[in-house]
Design a protein around this motif. Structure first.
Motif, short mmCIF file in Angstrom:
data_model
loop_
_atom_site.label_atom_id
_atom_site.label_comp_id
_atom_site.label_asym_id
_atom_site.label_seq_id
_atom_site.Cartn_x
_atom_site.Cartn_y
_atom_site.Cartn_z
N ARG B 426 0.53 -1.28 -0.50
CA ARG B 426 -0.24 -0.12 0.07
C ARG B 426 1.37 1.16 0.21
NH1 ARG B 426 -5.12 1.35 2.05
NH2 ARG B 426 -5.09 3.71 2.86
N LEU B 427 2.24 1.90 0.88
CA LEU B 427 2.45 2.07 1.09
C LEU B 427 3.57 2.95 -0.98
CD1 LEU B 427 3.29 4.11 3.63
CD2 LEU B 427 5.38 3.28 3.81
N PHE B 428 3.63 1.59 -0.63
CA PHE B 428 4.61 1.68 -2.19
C PHE B 428 3.87 2.13 -3.36
CE2 PHE B 428 7.88 0.69 -4.73
CZ PHE B 428 7.44 -0.25 -6.08
N VAL B 429 2.46 2.34 -3.17
CA VAL B 429 1.44 2.47 -4.84
C VAL B 429 1.45 3.86 -4.34
CG1 VAL B 429 -0.36 2.51 -5.21
CG2 VAL B 429 0.74 0.39 -4.91
N THR B 430 1.09 4.14 -2.64
CA THR B 430 1.07 5.93 -2.20
C THR B 430 2.14 6.96 -2.24
OG1 THR B 430 1.09 4.74 -0.03
CG2 THR B 430 -0.86 5.02 -1.23
N SER B 431 2.88 6.56 -2.18
CA SER B 431 4.33 6.93 -2.68
C SER B 431 4.97 7.62 -4.11
CB SER B 431 5.65 6.40 -1.22
OG SER B 431 5.29 5.38 -2.13
N GLY B 432 4.33 6.35 -4.82
CA GLY B 432 4.50 6.59 -6.62
C GLY B 432 5.31 5.44 -6.44
N GLY B 433 5.97 4.89 -5.98
CA GLY B 433 6.97 3.76 -6.39
C GLY B 433 6.52 3.34 -7.24
N LEU B 434 5.62 2.84 -7.58
CA LEU B 434 4.68 1.71 -8.87
C LEU B 434 4.82 2.70 -9.75
CD1 LEU B 434 4.29 -1.14 -9.33
CD2 LEU B 434 1.74 0.04 -8.75
N LYS B 435 4.56 3.82 -9.92
CA LYS B 435 4.51 4.43 -11.46
C LYS B 435 5.79 4.67 -11.67
CE LYS B 435 3.26 9.53 -12.43
NZ LYS B 435 2.56 9.42 -13.38
N LYS B 436 6.74 5.08 -10.98
CA LYS B 436 8.59 4.89 -10.86
C LYS B 436 8.47 3.46 -11.03
CE LYS B 436 12.18 6.89 -11.52
NZ LYS B 436 12.86 6.43 -11.88
#
Lengths: 362, 487
Positions: B426-436
């Motif tokens: 969840r944290l990964f998604v919200t912090s924009g990591g998945l996008k990167k």
């Protein structure tokens, strides 16, 4: 016989009658034959078909039973396999449980004791804190000592300064520069000057020449004799009553070194010793120790014995350094040189050269 | 003449030409002893100043005369002659070799047996300077039988003599293990260990340096040094006011710690790690370097020791060093030490990552100003730490500005952690990591592609598509191509 002739006359009739009577049947024989054949074939057909049906049913039954037998066998096999698999799964699961417990136990007890490690780390951090505290204390102590040493040095310097300038002390008549009348209290320097002893210049120390003349050696220097004059008398001795001579004179007289006369210092058998000495000196210069007698040829009665070297008939022997290394090829038994069997002893191969590489020109 | 010679040493700065040598040489053979002494003193000062003059001394054949008369004359002459030898020998190995060739070593060793401490000091100083240059010269000094006499000199009451003898022993033992073994066999260690308690700081410098030179060669020598019970006394030296005492004490501890895990364990148990960390904190510059290296060596041996370093609060100190120090080689050492601490297990990597050192390391690796050594060391450190790091908040900044070879490891770590931890996802998604991650271009079939694939598998299809680049364009395209239902 009559019958016979009758019969024979009837023979052809009988024959024909027989033929005609039997021939009646003939007319329907074909039909009847065909019918019979039809009936028989139909009946045989039914019979065969019934037989075939029967056979078919029997084959079905046999096949049925056979197939059910095969199926059952297969089913048993499947059941066996499934059972086996189930058991093995159970065993595996149980084995996993045991291994889980055992491995956890083993790692925790023998390989990596988590609690022991935690304890160890706690102990290490406690030691660290203790060491840090100890070192802090040590540093503080050092600082304090250094400060103290600095302060003492300052004090000594100031005291020395005060001693040198003690003349600045104020007197009854004249107040000194540190004791101005307009001040409420005298300056601390004033107090310091009052406390301190005035400095006097030290006289340069005269170094005593080490006395090496004979007279001081001849004074009784053994430990059992009088002590040397440098020792002063004890200070706290009660002054003896009465007019006494001056103590320095007394001691001088008492410890006066011995000054023997020349007659005393020379040994008593001086003449004899002098003669001996003269004789020895002359003996050194003698060429011949024998006494000189007159009539020399009268005393010459000993036969001359020549030395063995001159009187032998052989010449000088072949002995000496030159002969040690002489080679005589005629005496050699073999023309090959010595061969080394064992390897040479390297320790001495460097004889004459240095053992270390020091001193070799690089 | 004496007065003329006496004034000459004062004005060496006014350059004297080589005529001085030929003038001084016959004066050495003068009858009056004072003239000889002053001539020798003048020669010594000249040779001390400049190595050309020292060469001239050697070429002028003065040395054999000096050596010959060293054996006979009184102590002032001996001191002056030993001073000349020292001044000549200190400049280069060739000059020292020339001194040894004249046979000066034997006479110097004889001087070592003299009663006067000044003579001994001058002789020891000359021997020390000769032995400093290389192993052959040290071997020559040892062969002349100097070592037992040096050990005797150490026990003398004069502080200056002790200092010089300790420095000579340190110079002899630094070249090779055999020389160090010779020094140890003469029984030097016990006396050196006692002298650590002496309050004089210059003496402590030399003693600690001698012990560290002995200990650095092999495990046995290090163990012998430790058996002399230097711990925990050495730790008090770490609090000394003198910087070089601290540096030499750190060097000694480092040389002992680097050999085996058991020796490092000993140091940790004695609380040495904390003392060294405090010492690092109180120094600046080059003085810190041996302390930093010591922490690196201790942590490199095993993970328990690395954990011990971590709980002694070593990591914050090291990261301060890394960011503060201007010099590259100190930074490289700090980077290496951090890499050794963090490479063992995820806990260790977490401890290092928490202090925010990873961005600093990355910056050092990327910056063009760092020397090559620094770049290599910081890269290795980052790689080692990243391979074990599971602390995701520290890894996320790496997604944005890391070069591809490091990015591979970062994404690999994410792909290992994300499948198991839902909060992290969840944290990964919200912090924009998945996008990167979606924006990263990877060749198909490469390891990076597999990692990205496994990360994408952790999320539902729509979310992955939502974050993939160009999604807004595809949406708009769909809008364009959509036929509205006309009913």
């Amino acid at each position: 016989m009559a019958t016979l002739a009758l019969l024979q006359a009837r023979q052809t009739y009988v024959g024909k009658q027989y033929y005609y009577r039997n021939n009646v049947v003939n007319t329907f024989r074909e039909q009847e034959n065909a019918a019979v054949v039809k009936i028989q074939s139909w009946f045989r057909g039914c019979q065969i078909r019934a037989y075939l049906r029967h056979l078919g049913r029997a084959a079905t039954i046999i096949q049925k039973w056979w197939r059910s037998y095969l199926g059952r066998k297969q089913f048993q096999l499947t059941v066996k396999v499934a059972y086996y698999t189930m058991k093995m799964n159970l065993y595996n699961a149980m084995a996993v449980r045991i291994q889980k417990r055992w491995r956890g136990y083993k790692v925790r007890k023998y390989l990596f004791n988590y609690f022991y490690f935690k304890e160890y780390l706690r102990a290490v951090s406690e030691t660290n804190d203790a060491i840090r505290e100890a070192l802090e204390e040590f540093a503080e102590m050092k600082e304090r000592e250094e400060k103290k040493a600095n302060l003492e040095r300052e004090e000594r310097k100031k005291n020395h300064q005060a001693r040198k300038t003690h003349y600045l002390l104020s007197t009854n008549q004249i107040p000194g520069i540190y004791n101005s009348p307009f001040r409420k209290e005298p300056d601390p320097w004033e107090l310091r000057l009052q406390k301190v002893k005035p400095l006097t210049h030290r006289k340069p120390k005269v170094k005593e020449e080490y006395n090496t003349d004979l007279t001081s050696w001849l004074a009784c220097t053994s430990a059992r004799s009088f002590p040397p004059s440098e020792i002063l008398p004890p200070i706290n001795r009660k002054q003896c009553q009465g007019p006494f001579r001056d103590i320095t004179d007394v001691l001088e007289q008492r410890y006066k070194p011995l000054e023997p006369t020349l007659w005393v210092t020379e040994p008593i058998n001086e003449l004899k010793l002098a003669r001996e000495q003269l004789r020895r000196e002359q003996w050194v210069r003698n060429v011949n120790d024998n006494m000189f007698f007159p009539f020399a040829s009268y005393h010459k009665n000993s036969k001359y014995i020549p030395s063995i070297h001159t009187s032998s008939k052989y010449g000088p022997d072949s002995y000496g350094k030159q002969q040690f290394r002489a080679e005589n090829p005629k005496k050699w038994i073999c023309d090959k040189d010595f061969q080394t069997v064992l390897p040479s002893f390297e320790l001495f191969s460097k004889y004459g050269k240095l053992y270390s590489k020091a001193g070799e020109i690089v | 003449m004496v007065a003329e010679l006496a004034t000459r040493p004062q004005n060496i700065e006014t350059l004297q030409n080589a005529g001085v040598m030929s003038l001084l040489r016959p004066l050495l053979l003068d009858v009056v002893p004072t003239i000889q002494q002053t001539a020798a003193l003048a020669l010594g000062r000249l040779a001390n100043y400049n190595d050309d003059l020292a060469e001239a001394v050697v070429k002028g054949d003065i040395l054999p005369q000096l050596v010959y008369s060293l054996a006979e004359q009184n102590r002032f002459y001996k001191k002056a002659a030993a001073f000349v030898l020292r001044a000549v020998g200190k400049h280069s190995p060739q000059l020292a070799q020339a001194i040894v060739d004249c046979g000066a070593l034997d006479t110097l060793v004889i001087c070592l047996e003299d009663f006067d401490p000044g003579v001994k000091e001058a002789a020891v100083w000359a021997i020390g300077y000769i032995a400093r240059h290389n192993a052959e010269l040290s071997q020559a000094v040892v062969d002349a039988g100097a070592v037992p006499l040096l050990v005797l000199c150490i026990q003398e009451p004069e502080i200056a003599l002790k200092r010089i003898a300790a420095s000579a022993l340190s110079d002899i033992s630094k070249h090779s293990p055999e020389l160090a073994q010779t020094v140890v066999d003469a029984g030097a260690i016990a006396h050196l260990a006692q002298m650590i308690l002496n309050p004089d700081s210059k003496l402590k410098r030399q003693v600690l340096s001698a012990l560290s030179q002995v200990a650095k060669h092999s495990v046995d020598l290090a163990e012998m040094v430790v058996e002399a019970e230097i711990f925990p006394v050495v730790l008090t030296c770490l609090k000394d006011k003198d910087e070089y005492v601290k540096k030499n004490a750190c060097t000694l501890i480092r040389e002992i710690a680097k050999h085996t895990p058991e020796l490092s364990q000993l140091i940790v148990n004695a609380g040495g790690v904390a003392a060294v960390i405090d010492c690092i904190g109180s120094c600046k510059g080059n003085i810190r370097l041996p302390g930093i290296m010591m922490l690196g060596y201790v942590a490199a041996h095993s993970e328990n020791l690395a954990m011990a370093v971590i709980i002694s609060k070593g990591v914050p100190q090291l990261s301060i060093c890394l960011s503060e120090e201007p010099e590259d080689h100190i930074k490289a050492a700090a980077a290496w030490a951090l890499g050794q601490i963090g490479r063992h297990t995820p806990e260790h990597a977490r401890a290092v990552a928490v202090t925010n050192t990873l961005p600093v390391l990355l910056a050092l690796y990327m910056s063009a100003e760092s020397s090559e050594d620094l770049q290599v060391k910081s890269k290795k450190a980052i790689k080692n730490i990243l391979q074990k790091c599971t602390y995701l908040p520290a890894l996320e900044p790496f997604l944005y500005d890391a070069p591809p070879n490091i990015l591979k490891h970062v994404v690999g770590q994410f792909s290992k952690v994300l499948p198991h931890d839902s909060k992290a996802r969840r944290l990964f998604v919200t912090s924009g990591g998945l996008k990167k991650v979606q924006e990263i271009k990877a060749e198909p079939g490469s390891l990076l592609q597999e990692y990205i694939h496994s990360i994408n598998n952790c999320y539902p299809e729509e979310i992955v598509r939502y974050y993939s680049p160009g999604y807004s364009d595809t949406l708009l395209q769909r809008v364009d191509s959509y036929q509205p239902l006309i009913n």
